[in-house]
Design an enzyme around this catalytic site. Sequence first.
Site, short mmCIF file in Angstrom:
data_model
loop_
_atom_site.label_atom_id
_atom_site.label_comp_id
_atom_site.label_asym_id
_atom_site.label_seq_id
_atom_site.Cartn_x
_atom_site.Cartn_y
_atom_site.Cartn_z
CE LYS A 1 -5.72 1.78 -1.49
NZ LYS A 1 -6.36 1.83 -0.15
CE1 TYR B 1 -3.04 3.04 0.55
CE2 TYR B 1 -3.77 2.05 2.60
CZ TYR B 1 -3.88 3.04 1.66
OH TYR B 1 -4.83 4.01 1.82
#
Length: 301
Positions: free
Chosen positions: A164, A136
């Site tokens: 992400k 992330y």
Amino acid sequence: MKPNWTGVYPAVTTKFFEDETLDFATFTHNIDEQIKAGVHGIIVCGSLGENSTLTYTEKLELLTAARDVINERVPLIICIAENSTKMAVSFAKEAAEAGADGFMLLPPMRYPADDREILHYMHTVADATELPVMVYNNPLAYKNFVSIPMFKDLAQNAHFESMKESTGDIRYMTDIINELGGRFKILSGVDDLALESLLMGADGWVAGLVDAFPRETVVIYELAKQGRLAEAREIYRWFFPLLHLDVSNKFVQNIKLAEVATGLGTEYVRQPRLPLIGEERERVLKVINDALAKRPVLPQI
């Protein structure tokens, strides 16, 4: 169920009662509706899931509740966002035993680490289990940036399968693909850059407003992947004012208001967050109600 990191992965909100205890019934109802709408995976206890306000035990309880309602229909991903490496490793092991199918891993929380420290943390946590990991990368919110040279390092570890992409710079995605090819599956992490990201090669969308509008989100993704760009663009333009609500310091409160409007949640948050009031609340409600008044008829996909 092993995730393939392709498609729409809702970052679901954590549902509370007014006294801030966990509302498992509403939590699992929303997840079930996401799956019925055609999403490709579920992410629990992320930023939108108010991870930082949850206890270690509550996160595992939410994971178990999500696992039971999903019943292996789609992969179940849980976010790891911890302050210490030791705690992150411990949590990863327990989450794996509790039924997680993969992790969304943030760099160390609160401490603005250097590259060596970030990489050591990420490798150590990823190596704690055999589960796959999505990195992330959200430097705007969390200050720690995973650069392309760092991704090249992470690429040597097979546990890291996807990222992400939440830098907010659509150009960065092309740089990543040029430098790393298809080594990582890329999922857009910014709602109001999602269609642009898909057109530039993203494999999926970690979505927020999907929590209130699951079918619209899935249809945009599927139309984009089918090359039906005019149809995707039309729905995306309708969706765009709503998607802006995800790019805000109060994105949790905003999206929970949208969930109320579509019958998929409540607006209760856990302090220090407070429900929206006054002019701010009215502004967000206007965006939601204006969109509902013009909600499009979705094409067949």
